[in-house]
Design a protein around this motif. Structure first.
Motif, PDB file in Angstrom:
ATOM      1  N   HIS A   1      -3.084   9.258  -0.767  1.00 28.34           N
ATOM      2  CA  HIS A   1      -1.622   9.366  -0.768  1.00 28.34           C
ATOM      3  C   HIS A   1      -1.033   8.205  -1.558  1.00 28.34           C
ATOM      4  N   PRO A   2      -0.311   8.483  -2.659  1.00 29.52           N
ATOM      5  CA  PRO A   2       0.249   7.408  -3.485  1.00 29.52           C
ATOM      6  C   PRO A   2       1.586   6.878  -2.948  1.00 29.52           C
ATOM      7  N   ARG A   3       1.783   5.591  -3.132  1.00 27.84           N
ATOM      8  CA  ARG A   3       3.055   4.940  -2.789  1.00 27.84           C
ATOM      9  C   ARG A   3       3.443   4.057  -3.966  1.00 27.84           C
ATOM     10  N   ILE A   4       4.679   4.203  -4.445  1.00 30.36           N
ATOM     11  CA  ILE A   4       5.113   3.523  -5.662  1.00 30.36           C
ATOM     12  C   ILE A   4       5.908   2.275  -5.304  1.00 30.36           C
ATOM     13  N   VAL A   5       5.510   1.155  -5.941  1.00 27.77           N
ATOM     14  CA  VAL A   5       6.182  -0.127  -5.748  1.00 27.77           C
ATOM     15  C   VAL A   5       6.774  -0.545  -7.097  1.00 27.77           C
ATOM     16  N   THR A   6       8.077  -0.858  -7.087  1.00 30.94           N
ATOM     17  CA  THR A   6       8.744  -1.305  -8.312  1.00 30.94           C
ATOM     18  C   THR A   6       8.534  -2.808  -8.491  1.00 30.94           C
ATOM     19  N   LEU A   7       8.160  -3.206  -9.689  1.00 30.29           N
ATOM     20  CA  LEU A   7       7.916  -4.610 -10.008  1.00 30.29           C
ATOM     21  C   LEU A   7       9.107  -5.151 -10.791  1.00 30.29           C
TER      22      LEU A   7
ATOM     23  N   GLY B   1     -10.987   0.605   0.488  1.00 26.38           N
ATOM     24  CA  GLY B   1     -10.702   2.024   0.271  1.00 26.38           C
ATOM     25  C   GLY B   1      -9.383   2.310  -0.412  1.00 26.38           C
ATOM     26  N   LYS B   2      -8.574   1.300  -0.676  1.00 25.39           N
ATOM     27  CA  LYS B   2      -7.294   1.512  -1.336  1.00 25.39           C
ATOM     28  C   LYS B   2      -7.447   1.366  -2.854  1.00 25.39           C
ATOM     29  N   ASP B   3      -6.621   2.140  -3.591  1.00 22.77           N
ATOM     30  CA  ASP B   3      -6.606   2.078  -5.049  1.00 22.77           C
ATOM     31  C   ASP B   3      -5.253   1.569  -5.513  1.00 22.77           C
ATOM     32  N   TYR B   4      -5.294   0.808  -6.630  1.00 29.37           N
ATOM     33  CA  TYR B   4      -4.076   0.261  -7.210  1.00 29.37           C
ATOM     34  C   TYR B   4      -4.029   0.658  -8.688  1.00 29.37           C
TER      35      TYR B   4
ATOM     36  N   ILE C   1      -2.565   3.605  -3.555  1.00 24.05           N
ATOM     37  CA  ILE C   1      -3.085   4.879  -3.041  1.00 24.05           C
ATOM     38  C   ILE C   1      -3.977   4.593  -1.854  1.00 24.05           C
ATOM     39  N   GLU C   2      -3.633   5.181  -0.710  1.00 25.99           N
ATOM     40  CA  GLU C   2      -4.425   5.033   0.503  1.00 25.99           C
ATOM     41  C   GLU C   2      -4.657   6.400   1.098  1.00 25.99           C
TER      42      GLU C   2
END
Length: 513
Positions: free
Chosen positions: A276-282, A258-261, A272-273
């Motif tokens: 609700h989006p959560r931003i990860v810095t690479l 169910g999660k989106d990337y 996105i879960e």
């Protein structure tokens, strides 16, 4: 004294003589009795011998009579045997004649059967030849009707165009023709009108991802937009998950949990879960642009132009990175593993973060899209100049010319190859045909940047440079149903004679109960 002695001696002699005489007499009597007994015995034997001789003579006479009878019977038996042998020989002769006659009869019967079978074979061949000729004629008629429908529909006579399209469908389907032949299929999709446009994004749509659990669509754009869509009949319900023009989204992946990337060219990953989006810095990743599933769905490979990162989708943590000594220009999948193309003519199959197989790309030029099918043993290389090179299961290379600009995406579904391009076309190719020719499914006024299928494969979704999403019906069954609903009458006899031909018996396309 002496006299007395002599008298005594004589007396004694006399007595002895008398005794001897008596003994001799007695012996003679016994001898006579014995002789008489022997004579009597001999007489009895003689009488018995006589009887035996008579019996023997009678037996001889009987035996002689039986011998005579036996000889007569033997002669009769010999005679009967000779007669039987003659009858056997005659019977054998008759049997041989019967066998010969049967052989002649069987030969005649077989000749008759052979003649019948030959006549029947010739009849079947003639019927088959007629059926083949009729089938080819009717298949050709179906394509002709499709071409006429397409042309008439363009003039604005949609009623007649729909009737001819439905006639084209019926003749092609009834005679096992190819419904995907360009003349037929293009007429069908034109008449069905199964196309819907949705102006959603402000930026160029770079990815359309279908959720594996339902028909929820996730779209992303170069303007930092992430939207989720759900179709309710012909209406679309859209949810905005993120919109920030500081990001430039290039690819997305929807997991089974169910999660989106979503990956951004700016070096960020959005998780996105529950919407609700959560931003990860690479870190240390220049212009990441692609996401590929790895290791049976447990990890996600993040691909940038100069490096790779491995994400554990259970914990959403980066568990490994690798810098590359080449620049990645395009990605794909082969053998269920990520495939990287560089700018030097090589491709790299990623077996693991630290294990890659390198090989020369079998075609010249810059590869911009790739698709493969393990079941059909097909590989397709889309090029920057619009050419597609198809490698079949025999290793033969086919050059597919239909696009005019850069190939942006390709998919293989069975024997069908779908391709999109900056020329605005979504083309469809039947790879098993002797001559592989394109069928135009869709022509956009803008660059086509991405496309995908619905889960039921009845629709194709496309995204273009202007941010427009288009849903396109490709299910032949539903297309035929839509056209049938639009056809309200049969061809008139005059229309039949003109479009179908006077030599073909009139047929009602619509049979009312």
């Amino acid at each position: 004294m002496i006299r007395n002695i002599i008298i005594g001696s004589l007396s004694m002699l006399l007595v002895v003589a008398i005794a001897i005489g008596l003994y001799m007499h007695h012996s003679d009597n016994e001898r006579i009795s014995e002789l008489e007994s022997q004579i009597n015995a001999l007489r009895k034997k003689e009488k018995q011998s006589e009887v035996d001789r008579r019996v023997s003579k009678q037996m001889e006479e009987i035996a002689y009579g039986q011998q005579v009878l036996s000889e007569e019977r033997s002669r009769e038996a010999i005679l009967q045997s000779e007669i039987a042998q003659k009858m056997t020989l005659r019977s054998e002769a008759e049997r041989q004649k019967a066998i010969q006659a049967q052989g002649f009869a069987e030969l005649s019967a077989q000749e008759a059967i052979d003649a019948y079978q030959m006549a029947e074979s010739q009849r079947r061949q003639a019927e088959h030849a007629k059926q083949v000729t009729d089938t080819l004629n009717y298949i050709s008629l179906g394509r002709t009707l499709g071409s006429q429908s397409y042309a008439i529909f363009q003039t604005g006579d949609t009623e007649l165009g729909n009737i001819l399209a439905y006639a084209s469908y019926q003749y092609t389907k009834d005679y096992n023709g190819d419904l995907y032949a360009p003349a037929v299929f293009q007429a069908l999709i034109q008449s069905a009108g199964g196309r819907q446009n949705f102006n959603i994004h402000n930026g160029s749509i770079t990815c359309i991802e279908t959720s594996p659990n339902n028909d929820r669509l996730l779209t992303v754009s170069t303007y930092g937009e992430i939207y989720a869509h759900k179709m309710q009949g012909n209406q679309m319900q859209t949810t905005r998950l993120m919109s920030d023009k500081h990001y430039c989204f290039r690819d997305a992946f929807s997991s089974k949990n169910g999660k989106d990337y979503v990956i951004s060219h700016t070096g960020h990953l959005v998780v996105i879960e529950q919407n609700h989006p959560r931003i990860v810095t690479l870190e240390n990743m220049e212009r990441p642009f692609s996401l590929k599933l790895m290791n049976n769905g447990r990890q996600l490979l993040i691909i940038s132009e100069n490096s790779l990162a491995l994400l554990d989708i259970t914990t959403d943590r980066i568990i490994g990175m690798r810098q590359l000594n080449f620049r990645v220009s395009c990605t794909g999948r082969r053998d269920n593993k990520p495939l990287l193309f560089d700018n030097k003519g090589y491709m790299h199959l990623v077996n693991g973060l630290d294990k890659m197989t390198n090989e020369k790309v079998p075609v010249q030029g810059l590869v911009t899209a790739f698709a493969s099918s393990a079941n059909e043993h097909l590989s397709a290389y889309g090029m920057n100049d619009g050419i597609i090179w198809l490698v079949d299961k025999h290793g033969k290379m086919h050059k597919l010319a239909g696009h005019l600009s850069k190939i942006t995406k390709m998919k293989i579904n069975g024997r069908r190859l779908y391709s999109s391009s900056y020329d605005g076309k979504l083309l469809f190719w039947m790879t098993g045909d002797t001559q592989i020719t394109p069928i135009t499914l869709f022509q956009s006024g803008s660059w086509l940047t991405n496309f995908t299928f619905s889960n039921d494969k009845d629709y194709i979704w496309t995204g273009n440079y202007n941010g427009t999403m288009t849903r396109y019906l490709i299910s032949l069954k539903q297309i035929a149903q839509r056209i049938r609903q639009k056809v309200n009458r049969n061809l008139t006899q005059e229309e039949w004679n003109y479009y179908v031909g006077k030599g073909i018996p009139y047929k009602k396309l619509i049979v009312e109960n």
